[in-house]
Design a protein around this motif. Structure first.
Motif, mmCIF file in Angstrom:
data_model
loop_
_atom_site.group_PDB
_atom_site.id
_atom_site.type_symbol
_atom_site.label_atom_id
_atom_site.label_comp_id
_atom_site.label_asym_id
_atom_site.label_seq_id
_atom_site.Cartn_x
_atom_site.Cartn_y
_atom_site.Cartn_z
ATOM 1 N N ASP A 176 0.870 -1.177 0.000
ATOM 2 C CA ASP A 176 0.000 0.000 0.000
ATOM 3 C C ASP A 176 0.908 1.227 0.000
ATOM 4 O O ASP A 176 1.578 1.521 0.990
ATOM 5 N N THR A 200 -8.604 8.033 -2.998
ATOM 6 C CA THR A 200 -9.210 9.151 -2.261
ATOM 7 C C THR A 200 -8.147 10.206 -1.951
ATOM 8 O O THR A 200 -8.465 11.375 -1.788
ATOM 9 N N LYS A 201 -6.920 9.776 -1.852
ATOM 10 C CA LYS A 201 -5.831 10.640 -1.404
ATOM 11 C C LYS A 201 -5.143 11.296 -2.623
ATOM 12 O O LYS A 201 -5.771 12.054 -3.306
HETATM 13 C C1 LIG Z 1 -6.987 6.271 3.588
HETATM 14 C C2 LIG Z 1 -6.133 5.069 3.504
HETATM 15 C C3 LIG Z 1 -6.687 3.815 3.208
HETATM 16 C C4 LIG Z 1 -8.174 3.610 3.030
HETATM 17 O O1 LIG Z 1 -8.660 4.323 1.930
HETATM 18 P P1 LIG Z 1 -10.207 4.757 1.795
HETATM 19 O O2 LIG Z 1 -10.247 5.370 0.426
HETATM 20 O O3 LIG Z 1 -10.526 5.707 2.897
HETATM 21 O O4 LIG Z 1 -11.029 3.515 1.890
HETATM 22 C C5 LIG Z 1 -5.823 2.741 3.106
HETATM 23 N N1 LIG Z 1 -4.499 2.879 3.292
HETATM 24 C C6 LIG Z 1 -3.935 4.068 3.588
HETATM 25 C C7 LIG Z 1 -2.463 4.153 3.771
HETATM 26 C C8 LIG Z 1 -4.736 5.203 3.715
HETATM 27 O O5 LIG Z 1 -4.177 6.376 4.023
#
Ligand SMILES: *Cc1c(COP(=O)(O)O)cnc(C)c1O
Length: 385
Positions: A176, A200-201
């Motif tokens: 990730d 999302t980020k």
């Molecule tokens: C936010 C995040 C997630 C989860 O993502 P969502 O889009 O909120 O489901 C997973 N891993 C990391 C490192 C994150 O910052």
């Protein structure tokens, strides 16, 4: 590994090189349709939004695969959907997963609360102890998972001891890399099989779309798609279009956030009201050497330990004018949160201390505002302590 034929900024804007025809729209339209006309008598796969094969979904996935240097990719409705589907694609009941203990809280819950029900066993490893990966291998081990850089201390996991065991024992390596984005870190280049990101980020970058993505080999992505069609976490075409638009500026945003992150970290390191700064671009960071070796940029996320513990942090947060107190990260606007009350709220203060998470720690996600304005905002808030 698949190399894009263009640089990452060009790829983020255009996706795969394509011919242009007169009168064709320059921007791909939103195909706001769940279903598509199916030729009678044809055995071609039907197009349907839950199947992830509509024009907006397909274009977005191709672009992301190129950015990661992967054969294929698929977008899903959240980062958690991507994490869940990617793991279910490689793990079966009876399998064993080795996971870094420095992971997102939601991922930890998925592993502890759900995978157990599927008969998937997990061993957590402290990535600061490189020999621990090998010690965790069992006969039933099928996959290894880590997150890098990590939340909230921006630790950077060294992939070398991990790939040593995944290659030797034929294990799948899932990474990730949400905090880095493919502009700063491309795990496949360092031996990962599967990349997971919360789109999302950084990929979307505007705090207005929830999405996730998985990239890897075609056969792995085919399995993620098969599962997603059954479990149902598809990303709708409208969100896919918004995400594609956000991704056009991915490289330029992340480059700015890298520069701002470094400037803020260097400034904060010399401020008497800041007890510690956690930023991999600082030579004093424990993982600076690893970060310099594997990352193309140190990112826009900065951990700041404010003097005076939780009270000091709260006082500081109340005085901020530009930086907004909100969870999540990676948008164009700077956000700040307290791991003590968000990602690490379920732990006791002592447990947090063991992990190095002091009560005065705040996590800053640098946006793309003027760096001088951000530093003025932080300085003003600190001066009030
Ligand atoms: C936010 C995040 C997630 C989860 O993502 P969502 O889009 O909120 O489901 C997973 N891993 C990391 C490192 C994150 O910052």
């Amino acid at each position: 590994m698949t190399k894009p034929s263009h640089g990452r900024s060009t790829t983020a804007v255009h996706g795969p090189p394509a011919r242009r025809h007169p009168d064709q729209p320059v921007v791909q339209p939103i195909y706001q349709s769940t279903t598509y006309v199916n030729a009678i008598g044809s055995d071609r796969e039907v197009m349907y939004e839950r199947y992830g094969n509509t024009p907006n979904q397909v274009a977005l996935a191709r672009k992301y695969a190129l950015l990661e240097g992967a054969e294929a990719a698929i977008f899903l409705a959240s980062g958690m959907a991507a994490t869940a589907m990617a793991h279910l694609a490689v793990l079966r009941p009876g399998d064993h997963l080795i996971a870094s203990e420095w992971i997102y809280g939601g991922t930890r819950r998925l592993f502890d609360e759900e995978f157990d029900r599927f008969g998937i066993a997990i061993t957590y490893v402290n990535p600061a102890l490189p020999r621990a990966w090998r010690r965790a291998v069992k006969k039933t081990t099928r996959a290894v998972f880590f997150e890098s850089p990590t939340n909230p201390l921006m630790r950077v996991v060294d992939p070398t001891p991990v790939t040593a065991i995944t290659k030797e024992f034929g294990l799948a390596l899932l990474v990730d890399s949400t905090f880095a984005s493919p502009i700063n870190y491309r795990p496949i280049e360092t031996g990962a099989d599967v990349v997971i990101t919360s789109a999302t980020k950084y990929l979307n970058g505007h705090s207005d779309v929830t999405a996730g993505a998985v990239a890897g080999t075609q056969s792995l992505i085919d399995e993620v798609i098969r599962l997603s069609r059954v479990w149902g976490p598809a990303l709708d075409s409208h969100s896919a279009w918004l995400l594609d638009r956000g991704m056009k500026t991915l490289a330029i945003r992340v480059e700015r956030q890298n520069a701002t992150g470094l400037a803020v970290a260097q400034w904060a390191a010399n401020h008497p009201k800041v007890a510690a700064v956690h930023y991999p671009g600082l030579t004093a960071h424990v993982d600076h050497a690893i970060a310099a070796r594997i990352l193309s940029g140190f990112g826009g996320m900065v951990g700041l330990e404010i003097q005076g513990g939780s009270e000091g942090a709260e006082h500081f947060l109340r005085r901020l004018r530009i930086v907004t107190h909100a969870p999540s990260l990676a948008g164009v606007e700077s956000l700040i949160s307290e791991p003590r009350l968000t990602s690490h709220a379920s732990l006791t203060p002592d447990q947090r201390k063991t992990l190095g998470i002091a009560d005065g720690l705040v996590r800053l996600s640098c946006g793309i505002e003027d760096v001088d304005d951000l530093i003025d905002d932080l300085r003003h808030a600190l001066d009030g302590l």
